[in-house]
Motif scaffolding. Structure first.
Motif, short mmCIF file in Angstrom:
data_model
loop_
_atom_site.label_atom_id
_atom_site.label_comp_id
_atom_site.label_asym_id
_atom_site.label_seq_id
_atom_site.Cartn_x
_atom_site.Cartn_y
_atom_site.Cartn_z
N MET A 196 46.45 6.39 -18.54
CA MET A 196 45.47 6.19 -17.48
C MET A 196 46.07 6.55 -16.12
O MET A 196 45.42 7.23 -15.30
N GLN A 197 47.31 6.14 -15.88
CA GLN A 197 47.95 6.47 -14.60
C GLN A 197 48.04 7.98 -14.41
O GLN A 197 47.75 8.51 -13.33
N THR A 198 48.43 8.68 -15.47
CA THR A 198 48.61 10.13 -15.38
C THR A 198 47.28 10.83 -15.08
O THR A 198 47.22 11.71 -14.22
N LEU A 229 45.24 0.37 -9.29
CA LEU A 229 46.03 0.86 -10.42
C LEU A 229 47.50 0.90 -10.01
O LEU A 229 47.87 1.67 -9.11
N GLU A 230 48.32 0.10 -10.65
CA GLU A 230 49.76 0.21 -10.41
C GLU A 230 50.25 1.54 -10.97
O GLU A 230 49.89 1.91 -12.09
N HIS A 231 51.07 2.26 -10.19
CA HIS A 231 51.53 3.56 -10.67
C HIS A 231 52.85 3.94 -10.00
O HIS A 231 53.14 3.52 -8.88
N PHE A 232 53.64 4.73 -10.72
CA PHE A 232 54.88 5.31 -10.20
C PHE A 232 55.18 6.56 -11.01
O PHE A 232 54.83 6.66 -12.20
N PRO A 233 55.80 7.57 -10.38
CA PRO A 233 56.11 8.80 -11.09
C PRO A 233 57.16 8.55 -12.18
O PRO A 233 58.02 7.68 -12.04
N LEU A 234 57.08 9.33 -13.23
CA LEU A 234 58.10 9.29 -14.28
C LEU A 234 58.98 10.53 -14.18
O LEU A 234 58.49 11.62 -13.87
N PRO A 235 60.29 10.36 -14.44
CA PRO A 235 60.99 9.13 -14.83
C PRO A 235 61.09 8.13 -13.69
O PRO A 235 60.93 8.48 -12.53
N THR A 236 61.35 6.87 -14.06
CA THR A 236 61.39 5.79 -13.09
C THR A 236 62.55 4.85 -13.36
O THR A 236 62.96 4.67 -14.50
N ARG A 237 63.04 4.23 -12.31
CA ARG A 237 64.11 3.24 -12.45
C ARG A 237 63.58 1.93 -13.04
O ARG A 237 64.36 1.07 -13.46
N PHE A 238 62.26 1.77 -13.06
CA PHE A 238 61.70 0.51 -13.54
C PHE A 238 61.73 0.38 -15.06
O PHE A 238 61.62 -0.72 -15.58
N TRP A 239 61.83 1.50 -15.77
CA TRP A 239 61.80 1.48 -17.22
C TRP A 239 63.11 1.99 -17.80
O TRP A 239 63.74 2.89 -17.22
N GLY A 269 52.17 21.35 -20.97
CA GLY A 269 50.72 21.22 -20.95
C GLY A 269 50.21 19.88 -20.44
O GLY A 269 49.01 19.70 -20.25
N LEU A 270 51.13 18.93 -20.20
CA LEU A 270 50.72 17.64 -19.66
C LEU A 270 50.73 17.67 -18.14
O LEU A 270 51.55 18.37 -17.53
N PRO A 271 49.85 16.92 -17.50
CA PRO A 271 49.91 16.80 -16.03
C PRO A 271 51.20 16.08 -15.63
O PRO A 271 51.90 15.52 -16.49
N PRO A 272 51.52 16.04 -14.34
CA PRO A 272 52.65 15.22 -13.89
C PRO A 272 52.48 13.79 -14.37
O PRO A 272 51.40 13.20 -14.24
N LEU A 273 53.53 13.22 -14.93
CA LEU A 273 53.42 11.93 -15.60
C LEU A 273 53.64 10.77 -14.65
O LEU A 273 54.56 10.78 -13.82
N TYR A 274 52.80 9.75 -14.82
CA TYR A 274 52.92 8.50 -14.08
C TYR A 274 52.89 7.34 -15.08
O TYR A 274 52.30 7.44 -16.16
#
Length: 292
Positions: free
Chosen positions: A220-222, A118-128, A174-179
């Motif tokens: 899915m990542q999150t 699973l490709e994943h990175f924390p949000l916010p990200t420099r990729f987007w 209420g959301l988990p840490p976002l990826y």
């Protein structure tokens, strides 16, 4: 252990049928075809006639970037998990193609059994753009507005500009840490079942992803990274994708010139392959992959 191939598609049914046949007789294939797409009945019949196709669904109208794509993916996963012998689920698009003969595919996954790809990175990200959080902090009514239709994209741009001007921000409470990461993945049965179970127990999570943009690249990542399976995640989705603009598309539509890179990629699937640009590449892969 069996492998379920989950496919979300919206065009190119003849090439999709070719790709499904290339997977071979041991795959279990579950397809969702966008409900709004006009199809030739003969193409539908040809897909249904392939013995490995266990499901050909048209349950959801899937606009680009809409939450209906999330629902279609979850629908395919639920159906695949009904077979207790399915050990891994692989999500691909209708424009993908396998890169390994099925025997090598199985051996590759057997060696890596227990890993989650699973490709994943924390949000916010420099990729987007804008770090990516605006995908879920702004309202994106993409289930009702198809921005690929003429003038609809301009309407969405106006709506988003007004949200920025008015300071509209949807809460992340209420959301988990976002990826974030790529839509496409290869995950174990236990991992996918865990995600589906959590969404059933906490339906607010799925509801929160309504009116988001490309939420299938976040949900899915999150949830996987907020699960006991996070320790087993390999940050690689095993897909060869060229993100440069080429052949009128970004990511690129691959052509025969990509064959050398695909041969040494170490990936399971390649995308995007579309006729007529990819015809030579598809034929070459069929010779290498389908014949074993």
């Amino acid at each position: 252990m069996r492998h379920a191939i989950l496919i979300t598609a919206y065009k190119g049914l003849p090439n999709l049928a070719r790709m499904v046949r290339c997977l071979g007789p041991k795959a279990e294939v579950f397809i969702h075809l966008d409900h709004k797409v006009r199809v030739v009945q003969a193409d539908m019949d040809a897909l249904r006639a392939i013995p490995t196709v266990k499901l050909l669904s048209r349950k959801f109208r899937v606009n680009w970037g809409s939450s209906a794509h999330i629902k279609a993916i979850l629908h395919l996963a639920e159906q695949a998990l009904r077979d207790p012998d399915v050990g891994y689920l692989h999500l691909i698009s209708g424009s993908d193609h396998p890169l390994l003969p099925w025997e090598r595919f199985e051996a590759f996954m057997e060696e890596r059994c227990g890993q989650e790809f699973l490709e994943h990175f924390p949000l916010p990200t420099r990729f987007w753009r804008n770090g990516g959080l605006d995908r879920i902090t702004h309202w994106h009514p993409l289930d009702t507005i198809d921005i690929r239709e003429p003038h609809r994209s301009a309407w969405m741009d106006v709506l988003l500009r007004w949200q920025v001007r008015l300071g509209v921000q949807r809460s992340l409470r209420g959301l988990p840490p976002l990826y974030g990461g790529s839509t496409w993945w290869s995950l174990s049965r236990g991992c996918v079942a865990h995600v589906l179970d959590r969404l059933e127990r906490e339906p607010r999570l799925l509801r929160r992803f309504r009116h988001t943009r490309c939420g299938e690249e976040i949900l899915m990542q999150t949830l996987v990274m907020d699960s006991p399976y996070a320790a087993n995640v390999v940050n690689d989705n095993l897909r060869h994708i060229d993100w440069h603009a080429r052949n009128g598309s970004a990511p690129a539509v691959l052509d025969l010139s990509d064959l050398p890179a695909l041969s040494v990629s170490g990936k399971l699937f390649a995308r995007k392959l579309e006729s007529p640009v990819s015809e030579g590449l598809i034929a070459a892969l069929e010779t290498r992959v389908c014949s074993g």
